[in-house]
Write a protein that holds these residues in place. Structure first.
Motif, PDB file in Angstrom:
ATOM      1  N   ILE A 144       0.907  -1.132   0.023  1.00 21.45           N
ATOM      2  CA  ILE A 144      -0.022  -0.015  -0.075  1.00 21.45           C
ATOM      3  C   ILE A 144       0.878   1.202  -0.084  1.00 21.45           C
ATOM      4  CG2 ILE A 144      -1.775   1.308   1.193  1.00 21.45           C
ATOM      5  CD1 ILE A 144      -2.752  -1.323   2.261  1.00 21.45           C
ATOM      6  N   ASN A 145       0.615   2.121  -1.013  1.00 17.91           N
ATOM      7  CA  ASN A 145       1.319   3.288  -0.904  1.00 17.91           C
ATOM      8  C   ASN A 145       0.704   4.373  -0.183  1.00 17.91           C
ATOM      9  OD1 ASN A 145       2.342   5.886  -1.703  1.00 17.91           O
ATOM     10  ND2 ASN A 145       2.414   5.603  -3.928  1.00 17.91           N
ATOM     11  N   GLN A 146       1.217   4.667   1.151  1.00 14.79           N
ATOM     12  CA  GLN A 146       0.473   5.275   2.080  1.00 14.79           C
ATOM     13  C   GLN A 146       0.270   6.796   1.767  1.00 14.79           C
ATOM     14  OE1 GLN A 146      -0.545   4.068   4.721  1.00 14.79           O
ATOM     15  NE2 GLN A 146       0.288   1.917   4.553  1.00 14.79           N
ATOM     16  N   ASP A 147       1.069   7.187   0.714  1.00 15.45           N
ATOM     17  CA  ASP A 147       0.812   8.747   0.327  1.00 15.45           C
ATOM     18  C   ASP A 147      -0.657   8.767  -0.430  1.00 15.45           C
ATOM     19  OD1 ASP A 147       3.051   9.511   1.441  1.00 15.45           O
ATOM     20  OD2 ASP A 147       4.342   9.444  -0.545  1.00 15.45           O
ATOM     21  N   LEU A 148      -0.927   7.697  -1.112  1.00 12.09           N
ATOM     22  CA  LEU A 148      -2.238   7.755  -1.809  1.00 12.09           C
ATOM     23  C   LEU A 148      -3.372   7.387  -0.981  1.00 12.09           C
ATOM     24  CD1 LEU A 148      -0.990   6.508  -5.299  1.00 12.09           C
ATOM     25  CD2 LEU A 148      -1.718   8.602  -4.465  1.00 12.09           C
ATOM     26  N   CYS A 149      -3.070   6.431   0.195  1.00  9.66           N
ATOM     27  CA  CYS A 149      -4.358   5.990   0.740  1.00  9.66           C
ATOM     28  C   CYS A 149      -4.877   6.864   1.577  1.00  9.66           C
ATOM     29  CB  CYS A 149      -3.526   4.826   1.937  1.00  9.66           C
ATOM     30  SG  CYS A 149      -4.499   4.206   3.025  1.00  9.66           S
ATOM     31  N   ILE A 150      -6.339   6.728   1.542  1.00  8.30           N
ATOM     32  CA  ILE A 150      -7.351   7.579   2.127  1.00  8.30           C
ATOM     33  C   ILE A 150      -7.926   6.873   3.355  1.00  8.30           C
ATOM     34  CG2 ILE A 150      -7.602   8.982   0.016  1.00  8.30           C
ATOM     35  CD1 ILE A 150     -10.312   7.351  -0.167  1.00  8.30           C
TER      36      ILE A 150
END
Lengths: 1254, 584
Positions: free
Chosen positions: B561-567
């Motif tokens: 999971i790319n944390q920058d994109l995760c909402i």
């Protein structure tokens, strides 16, 4: 009684009192509260008044808690103080408002800038200067040389340019100074406390000023020949003319400051020997006057000067003759000053060398621009390296180019040398202006010297921040010598605060930093941006004109020219008035200061509402509202209006009109009582003069002049033409309440169309005249009239608004010197009042009972009046009594402010009230419920009256009046119920429900039931005009004598003796009413004081036909334009004397300053009296003389109706009895006459506009 | 009588009871069974409830009945006389515990009689107590009996009812009022509604007895407009009572006269506070006022007024009929009788229970209500609605008793119990309740209006990861000040959820503030979704569900999971059937 302990003190207290009341009555503490209002039941909303009670876990609101026996109460425990502080912090966290403008907060000296801008706008220059000088005694100086931190903070900058604050200040100060009458403060008597001030610069002089104001005796020691410090020796003439400086300094020293110039600190004058000479304290304000050295080789050769040294020499008239190219090193104001001065002294070229760029340059921008205009070249990013000299004389300067590196501690980018960029600047003179130092050598003292005063490593004196004390007791220091070189305003700020610390020290031996005044600031909650100012229209700053460059560079004439008046008005209008109109009169602010509240402690969401300025008199600013609910409760509980209420729930709860209305769309009655109770600035008066303030007003107690209630008011005045009215909390008759007339009626008096000088008719035209011309014209006019006509051809009319004394003198003048009995008021004619309807019945047509009787009565009868609109403060009181259960019968053709609360509303058709009253009397008499004992002992002629009245039957009455027979019968039984005390209320001037003989019918009703001239019963006669009762008591009625008594030979004889006049005009027994005579053409000349009969065309026609007419009024009325002589009257706020309300309460008017017309109303009357042949009435003694004389007839007392009703033993008739009159008691339709004048519109408003005939 | 009864209180209706009722109407047409509706039976977790009685005394209770099950019940049970065992809730081995420890006084008729029928109420002993009071007791004796019962106000504060009555009786004045407070506003509480819907006459009878005792002749039932069914029931009951002579002049032939009016509240929580409630009846804004004077001295329109809540009144007829002593036989020294609780939250059997005072919290949760859902760990119970407090599992042995509950920092309240398990974030819970009281503040007192708002803002900050170290102290300090410096119960109790959670779960606050973590994985901004590479089989379900394309990875290989994109929407967590998505 209960025993309780408050703050350790044992108290015996009334258990019916709240803790708040007990604490305040015993003066144990001052408990803060925002929501408590003594006139209203406790509400308990703000919870600021909490106190701690032992063994009670909760904090209790003192305003609502009645203590129990044995309670141990603390009003200031840490828990309490902490809760109060939190409470205030919570309130201000949702108080999106500015106490002060950012300008003021930015000003080191804390000057009320918004206040003086407003005052200057209005042309109040003295007042503006007075305000400035509360904080800064150098407005003229600062108006020229200040660095204007205020303007940096100005919110207007978000829209366009900052307001030209400093220019406005200069303008106001110059105007004040140009005037001979320059504002000068009162100083307190000298108290013998001497203070030595070392250094006569801005810090020292300011310190001296605030000391001398308070009675201290400062002595200033100055090293140089003249006072002023850097203002004189550091700032060139073309920026600050010496004569301006001299004037402002001498203004201070003239207040009583001893000055020793040419007296430097040093071996001969040490702090030690100063303190030994009896000075209680010393202030050191030596400044920073040594030029810092550049630290380059050969700095001390000839033609290399220090900047401040150079400027000082110039000021001392020892200016070096500079020539050729002058290089000035530095970027501050001194550098620019030196550069521009060099030009003026003859330099051909001036180059300023500055090691950074323009952006970092510390000199004022305007100075840099001006210098460049004048031809000064600025070489940025360059610094000196070495002076090249020959034989000790300057040849050239070696310089190096710089570039900007990393930011240094000050945040500015540090200049660093650019390797290999050295260059040589040929020059004839070098002036180094890279900073200053203090010369502290004098402090070291002589032999043994002073005990060392602590000096910092930057060569400044170490003084405590805020208190300015040095390590040596009694020695204080401030200004540049403490801070290093700074601005004049900083030195001024320090001088003032130090003065307060010194005074504290002398008085108490110790000193504390003044607790800073709390200032709510919108930026604390959210930075204000341009989005918050979208309502502001863009307008550019007014430009200050300057001398043309060519003209100025060869002289030292002042470069900046002052604003014009027009510019000042425009520029002051640019102020967006961020600060609150009630700052410093705000309880919230005071408490926040007292408890040290921090607005930023609970920053979070805050409410924002639009300001509602729709109402003509009141501005709602919900952003400032703290939900104390005082306005809501006042509006609902006292006025029964409820124009305001709580809206929404939770955090969003706010006080405003319901249904999202604007205030003017509600049923608001414009009484403004909400303004008086608002503890902060959420509800404020809309000032009629455009600017919102804040205004620091003097309060003068006075009496309202707009109706017969005679409310106590407070005039808040800045000057006689700039004031507003608030309620005075002084008990009867209004307990601080006011109606729209009392509160906002004064706005009529501020009109620029007010008369302030006499006019006389010349060749058919009214033209302005001097008082002497007017007197002359009156003298000849009256002379001619009297020569050609018999006595009694002149009439004197006066308004029942004039004072008792004026009316008395007018009457005396008419009857003695003019020999005429034709006196009276047009007002009664215009209102159609039955002014003497009861004279034959009970001997007087005035109230027989007072407010106390009203309160004690069981039943109130209201006829021909709606006091809630005609005499509102009385009306609201009556309404409250009714709501609290007082029974009342209201006879009114239409619904009015009382009908809803009445026990019985008899809606008789218009003009049928007397028929209805007759029907009621008939009902009473027929059923045998009349008071036979009373009728026998107190009245005559009842039998005759009875015969007529009993012919009336109920059904007829009902048919004619439209009132239901049941209701009429109900009225009969209510009035005749056992032991009823009945008070009847009637308005003489009211026209809505007037019917012929209604007052007589009402009085007959009271007589038949024995309810008049008995305790707690009687008749209340209200009038519209404030001094109707006074008019009677002054005897200004054709058939009345002073004292309000009817003409009888005994009284006439007495009066004749006192007045030393035959009084033939009275003795002849002329029964033709004055107005009838005028109508019939028997009157040939008239004097009319304060009345405007010509609004009625028939009177206008009559007046036009007079041979000679004198009119005195405050406006050029319809009547005045017909006159041969018009005299200006003073209004009630400018007038002196007494007025008497309906109760007979004689109250004193306190004049606001000197009469604007130059002559008091009474003196004006006295002059006419003299012109017409009287004598002995003049000048200062006049008022006392009249008062003394009146005292013989009208003893001055608070109220003739206090405690018990009048006439409880006898009526003022010849035989002491009431005489029943058989008036038109019929019931047939033909008896019904609709009154002549119908007033159906909004009475209050139309009345207001009619006030004083406008 | 052969009857089929469908539970048609609001709970039954919302579960579809009306459709079930309709289905029975159709199906029973040709049988000798009578179809009736009844009030709340208590087992909300099993709605729709239907009971079938054969007329011989036994009745069978069915749960979770849907319209399509009706036909079979009618065919097999009604006609075939053979109960359908698998749908029964009260049959063998089913839910025995739910009723075992309960004792129903207030709810004696709920779910038993048809609340729309005065006859059934009378048949069940209704109005006998009124008759007894009017004919055999003096007002003083009535008050004595109520005092003897030890009944305390069930609205929350627990003021002794007998004492309140005698105070009002002692107040001077000929005109006095009775008010029934039916402004039940606590989130998750529905005791009063169920009683009003299930047994309206009992409440009215209680009011009549109270009126007789204190000398009142007029009453208001202040009921929230959100209870349309209850209001309809009350209107119906008032009409019936008037017709039958239980209301009006000369009630039951005595000199006693009495009228009841209904005032519908507009849904302001604060109108449950007695002075605000009276202001609301008078037509003013519902804002509490300072006491004294107490309503007993000067209440509605300035007249002496006695205010009790629905449950209190519903107890009265039983007490008068059975004697105060019988009531006092239940409970503890301090707290007598029974108490109705609305059980909500993470408990197996949610619904309405009435238990004798003195049971422990654990007994109610684990024995009456069958324990925690999904057998998770019991963490805490919120008692007393938003004004109450959180009692931690560690204090589960606390007895239901006014004093004992108060000691924990919570209050008995009107009977709301919200049970929480380990997946509940206590900071979030505190925020939830405070958010409720904050918007319901009447806005009068500074501390309540602004103070609770500031507390809420701090909680919002903490749960979004922006908490500051000093926040807990500020909350505690401000909370204490709000408690001691506000006018009414709303403000005085509003900080309770925060203060009790700080007291018992301070570590959770600290975790939010210091570690920026929500231990219960509730506060979204503090969550991180991770993929356990060991468990991930690369099925790409999560990739396809992710609305922001935050999940990357090849098929059949562990995803990331790319944390920058995760909402932090949690969709991946829901779809993953490998349990590979981990909340941290």
């Amino acid at each position: 009684m209960i025993n309780i302990t408050i703050n350790g003190q044992k108290i015996t207290a009334d258990p019916n009192l709240t803790i708040l009341e007990i604490v305040h009555q015993n003066r144990l503490d001052k408990i803060p509260t925002l929501c408590f209002d003594p006139k209203l039941p406790p509400f308990g909303a703000c919870f600021l008044c909490v106190v701690e009670v032992a063994s009670v876990p909760r904090l209790l609101p003192a305003c609502a808690t009645k203590p129990m026996d044995g309670w141990v109460i603390q009003t200031r425990s840490p828990k309490v103080v902490d809760a109060r502080k939190t409470c205030l912090e919570l309130l201000v966290s949702n108080h999106y408002a500015d106490c002060f403008g950012a300008c003021r907060l930015n000003c080191p000296a804390d000057v009320d800038i918004q206040g003086y801008l407003s005052l200057t706008h209005l042309g109040k220059y003295h007042e503006a200067v007075r305000l400035i000088k509360e904080k800064n005694p150098f407005p003229s100086v600062c108006g020229r040389v200040c660095t204007r931190k205020c303007e940096l903070g100005c919110r207007r900058k978000l829209v366009d340019d900052a307001v030209g604050i400093d220019y406005v200040k200069r303008f106001a100060a110059d105007k004040d100074m140009e005037d001979d009458d320059m504002w000068t403060p009162e100083t307190k008597p000298r108290n013998g406390n001497k203070v030595a001030i070392v250094g006569g610069g801005p810090a020292g002089l300011t310190c001296a000023y605030y000391l001398v104001l308070e009675g201290y005796e400062p002595t200033v020691y100055e090293a140089l020949p003249e006072l002023g410090g850097m203002l004189r020796y550091g700032i060139p003439e073309y920026r600050l003319p010496k004569k301006v400086l001299d004037r402002e300094i001498s203004w201070i020293t003239d207040l009583g400051v001893e000055v020793h110039t040419n007296t430097p600190l040093g071996p001969d004058l040490t702090i030690d020997n100063l303190m030994g000479q009896g000075y209680r304290a010393a202030f050191i304000g030596l400044g920073a006057q040594l030029a810092k050295s550049m630290g380059v080789v050969n700095e001390h050769v000839k033609r290399v000067l220090g900047g401040v040294d150079f400027l000082r020499e110039v000021a001392l008239d020892k200016a070096p003759k500079v020539y050729g190219r002058v290089v000035v090193v530095g970027g501050g104001n001194t550098a620019i000053d030196a550069a521009r001065t060099s030009l003026r002294l003859g330099a051909e070229e001036v180059v300023v060398l500055y090691r950074r760029t323009r952006a970092e340059m510390p000199a004022n921008d305007v100075e840099i621009v001006a210098a460049e205009e004048e031809g000064v070249k600025i070489h940025y990013l360059a610094a000196p390296v070495k002076i090249n000299s020959e034989n000790g004389e300057l040849q050239s300067m070696e310089c190096i180019e710089m570039e900007l590196g990393e930011p240094d501690a000050s945040g500015r980018r540090r200049p660093v040398t650019k390797k290999g960029s050295e260059f040589v600047l040929e020059c004839n003179w070098v002036i180094s202006a890279i900073g200053q130092d203090s010369d502290l050598s004098g402090l070291k003292g002589g032999d043994g010297g002073d005990p060392e005063i602590e000096i910092s490593k930057w060569n400044t004196i170490m003084a405590q921040e805020g208190t300015f004390n040095t390590n040596r007791p009694g020695v204080f220091a401030g200004g540049d010598v403490v801070t290093g070189p700074a601005d004049a305003i900083d030195a001024i700020a320090a001088g003032r605060l130090a003065a307060f610390a010194i005074m504290q020290y002398i008085e108490t031996g110790h000193f504390q930093k003044l607790r800073p005044i709390f200032a709510s600031l919108r930026d604390n909650l959210k930075k204000v941006t341009i989005e918050d100012l979208t309502h502001i229209e863009r307008s550019t700053r007014n430009i200050v004109h300057e001398l043309p460059v060519a003209e100025r560079i060869r002289t030292f004439q002042e470069v900046e020219l002052p604003y014009s008046v027009e510019q000042v008005i425009l520029e002051t209008c640019r102020c967006v008035e961020c600060g609150c109109a009630v700052s410093l009169a705000c309880q919230l602010q005071d408490y926040c200061t007292e408890y040290g509240a921090d607005q930023k402690r609970f920053v979070g969401e805050f409410k924002r509402h639009p300001v509602d300025a729709s109402h003509p008199y009141i501005i709602l600013e919900p952003n400032k509202c703290i939900n104390c609910g005082r306005c809501v409760r006042t509006c609902a509980d006292i006025l029964d209006v409820s124009a305001l209420g709580f809206v929404y729930r939770g955090f969003k709860t706010i006080v405003k009109p319901s249904m999202e209305k604007h205030l003017h769309e509600t049923n608001c009655v414009s009484c403004g009582n909400c303004v008086d109770v608002c503890p902060t600035g959420a509800i404020v008066n809309k000032m009629p003069w455009g600017r919102s303030g804040p205004w620091k007003m003097e309060k003068v107690k006075n009496v309202c002049n707009f109706c017969s209630v005679g409310c106590n008011i407070e005039i808040n005045a800045l000057s006689p033409d700039l004031f507003y009215v608030t309620g005075a909390f002084a008990g009867e008759p209004n307990f601080g309440e006011l109606c729209v007339k009392g509160r906002y009626g004064y706005q009529q008096l501020l009109k620029s169309s007010r008369l302030n000088k006499p006019y006389v008719r010349k060749e058919g035209q009214l033209v302005p005249a001097t008082w002497d011309e007017a007197w002359q014209k009156i003298k000849s006019g009256l002379g001619n009239l009297r020569a050609e006509n018999p006595d009694g051809s002149i009439m004197v009319a006066a308004s029942p608004k004039l004072t008792d004394e004026e009316l008395y003198l007018a009457g005396k003048m008419a009857r003695t010197v003019l020999k005429t009995g034709a006196i009276g008021s047009f007002h009664h004619e215009l209102s159609g009042a039955d002014r003497h309807g009861l004279d034959a019945v009970i001997g007087t047509t005035s109230s027989t009972c007072g407010t106390k009787d009203l309160e004690n009565a069981d039943l109130v009868l209201v006829v021909n009046s709606d006091p809630t609109t005609e005499n509102p403060v009385f009306g609201w009181r009556l309404k409250r009594l009714m709501k609290a259960g007082k029974k009342a019968i209201v006879i009114s053709s239409s619904e009015n402010g009382l009908t809803r609360h009445a026990s019985l509303w008899l809606d008789a058709r218009r003009g049928t009230a007397s028929t209805l009253l007759n029907g009621i009397i008939a009902g009473i008499v027929r059923s045998g419920k009349e008071d036979a004992n009373y009728l026998n002992s107190r009245t005559v002629n009842f039998d005759r009256f009875k015969r007529v009245i009993t012919q009336i039957n109920l059904d007829e009455t009902s048919v004619v009046t439209g009132a239901h027979p049941d209701k009429i019968e109900q009225a009969v039984s209510m009035i005749t119920a056992a032991d009823q005390k009945v008070v009847a209320v009637y308005n003489l001037d009211s026209r809505i429900d007037r019917s012929p003989n209604d007052l007589k019918a009402l009085t007959s009703l009271l007589l038949v039931t024995g309810k008049i001239g008995t305790i707690d019963s009687g008749l209340i006669l209200l009038t519209d005009q404030c001094n109707s009762r006074g008019m009677e008591l002054a005897g200004f009625e054709q058939h009345l004598l002073p004292g309000g008594v009817t003409v009888d030979p005994e009284m006439v004889a007495k009066l004749s003796h006192i007045w030393n006049d035959g009084l033939d005009c009275i003795k002849q027994g002329d029964n033709v009413p004055t107005m009838q005579k005028l109508r019939d053409g028997m009157i040939k000349g008239a004097m009319i004081f304060g009345e405007n009969p010509a609004i009625d065309p028939s009177w206008a026609k009559r007046l036009e036909q007079l041979e000679f007419l004198v009119v005195a009024d405050i406006y050029l009325t319809e009547t005045a334009v017909l006159a041969d002589v018009v005299l200006p009257l003073n209004s009630y706020v400018e007038d002196e004397g007494t007025i008497t309300n309906w109760e007979g309460r004689r109250q004193t008017l306190v004049p606001l300053g000197k009469p604007g017309t130059g002559v008091t109303n009474l003196q004006m009357l006295a002059n006419i009296y003299g012109i017409a042949g009287g004598n002995g009435l003049r000048d200062e003694a006049l008022f006392e003389q009249i008062t003394r004389e009146m005292e013989l007839f009208v003893p001055k007392r608070e109220s003739e109706l206090d405690n018990i009703g009048r006439f409880v033993s006898r009526f003022p008739t010849s035989d002491g009895k009431a005489h029943f009159e058989v008036y038109g008691t019929g019931v047939s339709i033909t008896d019904v006459r609709v009154p002549d004048v119908l007033v159906l519109d909004e009475r209050t408003n139309s009345r207001l506009s009619q006030l004083f005939g406008q | 009588m052969k009857t089929v009864m469908v539970g048609l209180a609001t709970c039954g209706i919302s579960a579809g009871g009306e459709r079930v009722y309709k289905a029975f109407q159709d199906e029973l047409q040709n049988t000798d069974f009578v179809l009736k509706e009844t009030g709340c039976i208590g087992m909300c977790y099993r709605e729709v409830l239907v009971s079938v009685s054969n007329g011989n005394g036994t009745s069978y209770l069915y749960g979770e009945i849907t319209p399509d099950r009706v036909k079979r019940i009618v065919t097999e049970h009604v006609i075939g006389n053979k109960p359908i065992d698998e749908w029964l809730v009260s049959g063998e081995n089913r839910e025995i515990g739910f009723f075992e420890k309960q004792h129903r006084i207030v709810l004696r008729n709920c779910g038993v009689i048809d609340p729309g029928s005065l006859e059934e109420y009378v048949a069940a002993g209704g109005y006998q107590a009124l008759e007894k009071a009017l004919k055999m007791m003096t007002p003083e004796q009535v008050i004595d009996e109520v005092s003897k019962s030890g009944l305390r106000g069930r609205g929350g504060a627990g003021f002794p009812t007998g004492r309140k009555w005698s105070l009002t009786r002692a107040s001077k004045g000929t005109k006095k009022y009775i008010i029934c407070n039916a402004d039940e506003g606590d989130p998750g509480a529905f005791m009063d509604r169920s009683v009003l819907e299930g047994d309206p006459h009992a409440v009215m009878e209680g009011m009549m007895i109270a009126a007789y005792a204190i000398g009142a002749d007029e009453a208001y039932i202040y009921c929230r407009a959100e209870y349309p069914k209850a209001i309809a029931r009350l209107r119906q009951a008032i009409m019936q009572a008037r017709k039958a002579g239980f209301l009006g002049d000369h009630i039951l032939g005595s000199g006693f006269k009495f009228e009841i009016k209904i005032k519908e509240g507009a849904g302001a929580f604060v109108c449950g506070e007695e002075t605000a409630l009276m202001a609301s009846i008078e037509g003013h804004r519902g804002m509490p006022r300072i006491r004294p004077p107490f309503p007993a001295q000067s209440g509605l329109w300035g007249k002496p007024t006695n205010i009790n809540n629905v449950e209190t009144f519903a107890n009265i007829p039983w007490i008068v009929l059975n004697g105060g002593g019988a009531f006092a036989a239940f409970g503890t020294d301090d707290s007598k009788g029974t108490k109705v609780f609305a059980m909500a939250g993470k408990v197996k059997r949610t619904g309405l229970v009435e238990v004798p005072m003195g049971l422990t919290i654990n007994e109610i949760i684990f024995e009456v209500c069958g324990g925690i859902m999904n057998d998770k760990k019991f963490k805490a119970v919120q008692m007393g609605g938003p004004s109450g407090g959180c009692i931690p599992a560690g204090l589960g042995e606390t007895k239901i008793d006014y004093q004992q509950i108060n000691k924990t920092g919570a209050i008995m309240g009107s009977g709301g119990m919200v049970v929480m398990d380990e997946t509940t974030c206590m900071v979030d819970v505190a925020k939830f309740f405070l958010a409720f009281t904050q918007v319901e503040s009447c806005g009068k007192c500074t501390f309540c209006r602004i103070g609770t708002k500031r507390m809420l803002e701090i909680l919002e900050r903490i749960t979004s990861g922006e908490g500051k170290e000093e926040d807990i102290d500020t909350l505690a300090q401000l909370g204490e000040q709000i408690k001691i410096a506000t006018l009414c119960g709303l403000g005085q109790s509003a900080p309770n959820p925060v203060l009790t959670t700080i007291r018992y779960f301070r570590d959770e606050y600290e975790a939010h503030i210091r570690n920026k973590k929500c231990p219960a994985h509730v506060c979204t901004p503090l969550l991180t979704y991770l993929i356990d590479a060991e468990k991930c089989n690369g099925c790409t379900l999560c990739v396809r569900s992710c609305p922001t394309n935050a999940i990357v990875g090849e098929k059949k290989q562990a995803h990331f999971i790319n944390q920058d994109l995760c909402i932090k929407c949690g969709k991946c967590f829901t779809v993953c059937n490998q349990g590979a998505i981990v909340k941290d």
